[in-house]
Write an enzyme that holds these catalytic residues in place. Structure first.
Site, PDB file in Angstrom:
ATOM      1  N   ARG A 161     -11.167 -30.480 -16.520  1.00 56.98           N
ATOM      2  CA  ARG A 161      -9.840 -30.643 -15.675  1.00 56.98           C
ATOM      3  C   ARG A 161      -8.749 -30.041 -16.570  1.00 56.98           C
ATOM      4  O   ARG A 161      -8.594 -30.434 -17.742  1.00 56.98           O
ATOM      5  CB  ARG A 161      -9.609 -32.289 -15.644  1.00 56.98           C
ATOM      6  CG  ARG A 161     -10.874 -32.833 -14.884  1.00 56.98           C
ATOM      7  CD  ARG A 161     -10.346 -32.995 -13.275  1.00 56.98           C
ATOM      8  NE  ARG A 161      -9.035 -33.165 -13.084  1.00 56.98           N
ATOM      9  CZ  ARG A 161      -8.536 -32.904 -11.720  1.00 56.98           C
ATOM     10  NH1 ARG A 161      -9.274 -32.294 -10.879  1.00 56.98           N
ATOM     11  NH2 ARG A 161      -7.454 -33.380 -11.400  1.00 56.98           N
ATOM     12  N   LEU A 204      -5.024 -30.625 -17.957  1.00 60.05           N
ATOM     13  CA  LEU A 204      -4.362 -31.830 -17.831  1.00 60.05           C
ATOM     14  C   LEU A 204      -2.919 -31.646 -17.797  1.00 60.05           C
ATOM     15  O   LEU A 204      -2.420 -30.264 -18.262  1.00 60.05           O
ATOM     16  CB  LEU A 204      -4.602 -32.490 -19.367  1.00 60.05           C
ATOM     17  CG  LEU A 204      -6.197 -32.961 -19.617  1.00 60.05           C
ATOM     18  CD1 LEU A 204      -6.587 -33.022 -21.030  1.00 60.05           C
ATOM     19  CD2 LEU A 204      -6.216 -34.303 -18.816  1.00 60.05           C
ATOM     20  N   ASN A 241     -10.091 -30.276 -28.182  1.00 61.36           N
ATOM     21  CA  ASN A 241     -10.998 -29.891 -27.150  1.00 61.36           C
ATOM     22  C   ASN A 241     -11.827 -28.688 -28.021  1.00 61.36           C
ATOM     23  O   ASN A 241     -11.532 -28.044 -28.730  1.00 61.36           O
ATOM     24  CB  ASN A 241     -10.030 -29.011 -26.040  1.00 61.36           C
ATOM     25  CG  ASN A 241     -11.030 -28.395 -25.096  1.00 61.36           C
ATOM     26  OD1 ASN A 241     -11.859 -29.047 -24.594  1.00 61.36           O
ATOM     27  ND2 ASN A 241     -10.538 -27.156 -24.737  1.00 61.36           N
ATOM     28  N   HIS A 289     -13.796 -25.335 -27.022  1.00 67.37           N
ATOM     29  CA  HIS A 289     -13.627 -24.213 -26.074  1.00 67.37           C
ATOM     30  C   HIS A 289     -14.716 -23.142 -26.302  1.00 67.37           C
ATOM     31  O   HIS A 289     -14.860 -22.784 -27.632  1.00 67.37           O
ATOM     32  CB  HIS A 289     -12.114 -23.546 -26.025  1.00 67.37           C
ATOM     33  CG  HIS A 289     -12.256 -22.591 -24.910  1.00 67.37           C
ATOM     34  ND1 HIS A 289     -12.146 -22.832 -23.524  1.00 67.37           N
ATOM     35  CD2 HIS A 289     -12.218 -21.087 -25.011  1.00 67.37           C
ATOM     36  CE1 HIS A 289     -12.059 -21.589 -22.877  1.00 67.37           C
ATOM     37  NE2 HIS A 289     -12.229 -20.597 -23.763  1.00 67.37           N
ATOM     38  N   THR A 318      -2.417 -28.653 -26.322  1.00 73.55           N
ATOM     39  CA  THR A 318      -1.197 -28.657 -26.101  1.00 73.55           C
ATOM     40  C   THR A 318      -0.849 -28.307 -24.590  1.00 73.55           C
ATOM     41  O   THR A 318      -1.886 -27.762 -23.963  1.00 73.55           O
ATOM     42  CB  THR A 318      -0.363 -27.392 -26.824  1.00 73.55           C
ATOM     43  OG1 THR A 318      -1.085 -26.242 -26.734  1.00 73.55           O
ATOM     44  CG2 THR A 318      -0.320 -27.700 -28.271  1.00 73.55           C
ATOM     45  N   GLU A 338      -0.030 -25.723 -22.943  1.00 77.64           N
ATOM     46  CA  GLU A 338      -0.369 -24.403 -22.413  1.00 77.64           C
ATOM     47  C   GLU A 338      -2.082 -24.479 -22.658  1.00 77.64           C
ATOM     48  O   GLU A 338      -2.504 -24.739 -23.474  1.00 77.64           O
ATOM     49  CB  GLU A 338       0.118 -23.392 -23.304  1.00 77.64           C
ATOM     50  CG  GLU A 338      -0.188 -21.933 -22.570  1.00 77.64           C
ATOM     51  CD  GLU A 338       0.422 -21.049 -23.380  1.00 77.64           C
ATOM     52  OE1 GLU A 338       0.090 -19.699 -23.279  1.00 77.64           O
ATOM     53  OE2 GLU A 338       1.254 -21.104 -24.174  1.00 77.64           O
ATOM     54  N   ASP A 363      -5.628 -23.920 -23.243  1.00 81.81           N
ATOM     55  CA  ASP A 363      -6.357 -23.525 -24.650  1.00 81.81           C
ATOM     56  C   ASP A 363      -5.681 -22.700 -25.692  1.00 81.81           C
ATOM     57  O   ASP A 363      -6.187 -21.477 -26.134  1.00 81.81           O
ATOM     58  CB  ASP A 363      -7.598 -22.310 -24.103  1.00 81.81           C
ATOM     59  CG  ASP A 363      -8.489 -22.934 -23.063  1.00 81.81           C
ATOM     60  OD1 ASP A 363      -8.775 -24.370 -23.497  1.00 81.81           O
ATOM     61  OD2 ASP A 363      -8.929 -22.489 -22.135  1.00 81.81           O
ATOM     62  N   GLU A 379     -21.862 -25.040 -31.197  1.00 84.15           N
ATOM     63  CA  GLU A 379     -20.814 -26.132 -30.624  1.00 84.15           C
ATOM     64  C   GLU A 379     -21.452 -27.776 -31.262  1.00 84.15           C
ATOM     65  O   GLU A 379     -20.595 -28.444 -31.758  1.00 84.15           O
ATOM     66  CB  GLU A 379     -20.527 -26.415 -29.284  1.00 84.15           C
ATOM     67  CG  GLU A 379     -19.974 -25.128 -28.639  1.00 84.15           C
ATOM     68  CD  GLU A 379     -19.941 -25.410 -27.212  1.00 84.15           C
ATOM     69  OE1 GLU A 379     -19.664 -26.366 -26.816  1.00 84.15           O
ATOM     70  OE2 GLU A 379     -19.551 -24.118 -26.355  1.00 84.15           O
TER      71      GLU A 379
END
Ligand code: GAR
Length: 192
Positions: A91, A93, A107, A109, A141, A143, A145, A174
């Site tokens: 999602r 945010l 996060n 990515h 943040t 913006e 990624d 990951e």
């Protein structure tokens, strides 16, 4: 360090965190809750199996993004987290949400940011003839990624790689990267 994980799907990154925690490898971090926006997310089962409290909050029950994010904050803050971990939470945010968790929201990515923000990262990396793909953990943040990078891992691309094989290789990376970052955050080895 109280950690709340947000998920939407498979939850293999969540599973890696659960496994490291079970093995005593997650430093001072403890997963206190897992919240999903999708009732069918396999990650909910993984959390349940590990005895971690779960909650479902469907974005479909809200008329707009900020109403959902507002409700999500209420759900999360019950658990008084020091860190909110996006683990395959698909999602976008709102800036209100992101600001509420400033320097407490990370996060994973699946690309070597700043390359390939957004979706279909592996397809785009293959299409561009990249030699390396990878994964990045970053502060979130407003913006997409674009927050400060905490740590990245490179994964070499071979001539035989398809989107599926590359996805599997990056996911594997990951699963070591995310727990190690969360451990190091909990031990104060990474500065905010
Ligand atoms: C992971 O590859 C993660 O990097 C990616 O979704 C997958 C979730 O897998 N996240 C994003 O694309 C965030 N925009 P998982 O549910 O098995 O952990």
């Amino acid at each position: 360090m109280r950690v709340v994980c947000l998920i939407s799907g498979e939850g293999t990154n969540l599973q890696a965190l659960i496994d490291w925690q079970a093995d005593g490898l997650l430093g001072d971090a403890r997963i206190v809750a897992v919240i999903s926006n999708a009732a069918a997310a396999l990650g909910l089962e993984r959390a349940g199996n590990a005895g971690i409290p779960t909650k479902i909050l469907s974005h479909r029950d809200f008329s707009n993004r900020s109403a959902f994010d507002h409700a999500l904050i209420q759900f999360i803050d019950v658990y008084e987290p020091n860190l909110v971990v996006l683990a395959g939470f698909m999602r976008i945010l709102t800036s209100g949400f992101v600001t509420h968790y400033e320097k407490r929201l990370i996060n994973m990515h699946p690309s070597l940011l700043p390359k390939y923000k957004g979706l279909n990262t592996h397809k785009r990396a293959l299409g561009a003839g990249e030699k390396n793909a990878g994964a990045t953990v970053h502060w979130v943040t407003p913006e997409l990624d674009a927050g400060d990078i905490i740590r990245q891992v490179e994964v070499p691309i071979s001539a035989e790689d398809t989107e599926e094989t590359l996805k599997a290789k990056v996911l594997d990376a990951e699963h070591r990267l995310y727990p190690s970052v969360i451990r190091d955050l909990s031990l104060g080895l990474i500065k905010c």
